[in-house]
Design a protein around this motif. Sequence first.
Motif, PDB file in Angstrom:
ATOM      1  N   ARG A 173       0.821  -1.212   0.000  1.00  0.00           N
ATOM      2  CA  ARG A 173       0.000   0.000   0.000  1.00  0.00           C
ATOM      3  C   ARG A 173       0.856   1.263   0.000  1.00  0.00           C
ATOM      4  O   ARG A 173       0.627   2.189  -0.786  1.00  0.00           O
ATOM      5  CB  ARG A 173      -0.930   0.019   1.212  1.00  0.00           C
ATOM      6  CG  ARG A 173      -1.925   1.191   1.188  1.00  0.00           C
ATOM      7  CD  ARG A 173      -2.651   1.304   2.539  1.00  0.00           C
ATOM      8  NE  ARG A 173      -3.384   0.117   2.866  1.00  0.00           N
ATOM      9  CZ  ARG A 173      -4.643  -0.119   2.509  1.00  0.00           C
ATOM     10  NH1 ARG A 173      -5.291   0.781   1.784  1.00  0.00           N
ATOM     11  NH2 ARG A 173      -5.240  -1.234   2.878  1.00  0.00           N
ATOM     12  N   LEU A 177       1.100   4.014  -3.117  1.00  0.00           N
ATOM     13  CA  LEU A 177       0.739   5.425  -2.984  1.00  0.00           C
ATOM     14  C   LEU A 177       1.935   6.333  -3.224  1.00  0.00           C
ATOM     15  O   LEU A 177       1.773   7.460  -3.701  1.00  0.00           O
ATOM     16  CB  LEU A 177       0.142   5.671  -1.598  1.00  0.00           C
ATOM     17  CG  LEU A 177      -1.205   4.992  -1.337  1.00  0.00           C
ATOM     18  CD1 LEU A 177      -1.673   5.247   0.092  1.00  0.00           C
ATOM     19  CD2 LEU A 177      -2.247   5.478  -2.336  1.00  0.00           C
ATOM     20  N   GLU A 178       3.122   5.854  -2.920  1.00  0.00           N
ATOM     21  CA  GLU A 178       4.314   6.643  -3.224  1.00  0.00           C
ATOM     22  C   GLU A 178       4.526   6.739  -4.741  1.00  0.00           C
ATOM     23  O   GLU A 178       4.880   7.797  -5.266  1.00  0.00           O
ATOM     24  CB  GLU A 178       5.541   6.028  -2.561  1.00  0.00           C
ATOM     25  CG  GLU A 178       6.829   6.805  -2.818  1.00  0.00           C
ATOM     26  CD  GLU A 178       8.036   6.183  -2.131  1.00  0.00           C
ATOM     27  OE1 GLU A 178       9.138   6.729  -2.306  1.00  0.00           O
ATOM     28  OE2 GLU A 178       7.875   5.156  -1.443  1.00  0.00           O
ATOM     29  N   PRO A 181       0.702   8.932  -6.283  1.00  0.00           N
ATOM     30  CA  PRO A 181       0.047   9.740  -5.247  1.00  0.00           C
ATOM     31  C   PRO A 181      -1.377  10.152  -5.600  1.00  0.00           C
ATOM     32  O   PRO A 181      -2.136  10.569  -4.709  1.00  0.00           O
ATOM     33  CB  PRO A 181       0.960  10.972  -5.136  1.00  0.00           C
ATOM     34  CG  PRO A 181       2.269  10.558  -5.725  1.00  0.00           C
ATOM     35  CD  PRO A 181       1.936   9.562  -6.788  1.00  0.00           C
ATOM     36  N   SER A 184      -6.310   7.043  -4.083  1.00  0.00           N
ATOM     37  CA  SER A 184      -6.731   7.063  -2.688  1.00  0.00           C
ATOM     38  C   SER A 184      -6.218   5.793  -2.008  1.00  0.00           C
ATOM     39  O   SER A 184      -5.553   4.963  -2.629  1.00  0.00           O
ATOM     40  CB  SER A 184      -8.256   7.145  -2.587  1.00  0.00           C
ATOM     41  OG  SER A 184      -8.818   5.875  -2.889  1.00  0.00           O
ATOM     42  N   ASP A 185      -6.587   5.618  -0.747  1.00  0.00           N
ATOM     43  CA  ASP A 185      -6.153   4.406  -0.036  1.00  0.00           C
ATOM     44  C   ASP A 185      -7.146   3.269  -0.215  1.00  0.00           C
ATOM     45  O   ASP A 185      -7.180   2.328   0.593  1.00  0.00           O
ATOM     46  CB  ASP A 185      -5.921   4.701   1.443  1.00  0.00           C
ATOM     47  CG  ASP A 185      -7.187   5.184   2.137  1.00  0.00           C
ATOM     48  OD1 ASP A 185      -8.235   5.308   1.461  1.00  0.00           O
ATOM     49  OD2 ASP A 185      -7.137   5.443   3.353  1.00  0.00           O
TER      50      ASP A 185
END
Length: 415
Positions: A173, A177-178, A181, A184-185
């Motif tokens: 995760r 996201l890195e 960006p 969303s999560d």
Amino acid sequence: MDFDVIVLGAGIVGVSCAIHLQDRSRRVALVDRRGPGEGTSFGNAGLIERSSVVPYAFPRNFGTVLRYARNQSTDLYWDYKAMADFVPWLARYWHESSPTRLAAAARDMLPLIRLCIDEHEALLARAGADAAALVHDGGWIEAYRTPNEFMLAAKRAENLASAQDLRLDTLDRAALLEREPALSDAFCGGLHWRDPKSVTNPGALTKAYAALFTKGGGRILVGDATTARAQSDGWIVQTSDGPISAREIVVALGAWSDIVFAPLGYRIPLRAKRGYHMHYEATRSAALGQPVLDREQGYVIAPMQRGLRLTTGVELAKREAPPTGIQLARAEAYAREAFGLGRPLDAEPWLGLRPCTPDMRPVIGPAPRHRGLWFAFGHAHHGLTLGPVTGRLLAEMMTNQTPVADPQPYRATRF
């Protein structure tokens, strides 16, 4: 004869065939009812899919089949009014998707998949800087929402990448996201396939290749493929400029190819998997870097010149049926928050047709019963990927050159 070859269909496959035939000193006319790249070549997810070494098979998992039968999923919607026509085709598709047969299909398709990037790059080098600017490195990301699905998929993907020498990054995760960006999560992890390329305007890329064809002296004409007729020494087609003739003709009409081959007596099991797209305004400060597949919901969000393009999964419906909008609405419900979709940028959804055969191989090569008739269709979800290499393979066959790949798996006589 007005030309040596008439190519019916100005999508990515037809345009590529025309270029490669022209490169081999053939006088070529490209005929379509619309302009180049304005059909299915306009509306795909924009992937040159070097990592897709296993064809899209009919699911063998009982849970997946049951989910599809309920007709509530995002990745597949079926219209009951079309099922009588689809059931025999789906039965054969299921048969061809057995593990042994699927492995054979993968082996047969691999020579074309391996060449897809090289053949695009060869055309891009000739088409100019504007065309090259449409194509980007970076691959695409396969994102997962549930840890168990991600864990199982990661193991399969890592084994496949190792066996096929593909570049793959497995992202948890935080790493996902890195790298992206803009997400969303909603996703717990992802698989970043790095070998493919992405295209920010597939229709414009096809038009750029068509411009390369006309620059070399080729003719693009508006015409009706259903008027194609055999004559004693070739073929004749009606166009807006009048009838044109050639000794050879290529059917590269995608999901509409049967309007030519069926009246000639060929019973090739070609069906259209329908799909939609819509563009949306991006609302997040971070721009999406590459296409992302929401694997568990079965749609793709791709950064395009015109915002973010949401491309749906498969709709099984009659080819001529009006758009339903059902799949797009279902996918949008998941994608809006996950990707930060803003207002729609299109007045209405775009609908396209993916030309599919049940054995997951295209039809490339000569028609068995008509002299001078050639086929180049049935590329399913990979028309953009395989257009240039298909054009090269067909042109080599038509000009008696050593083919870049064994054409036997794609012969029309296999049906």
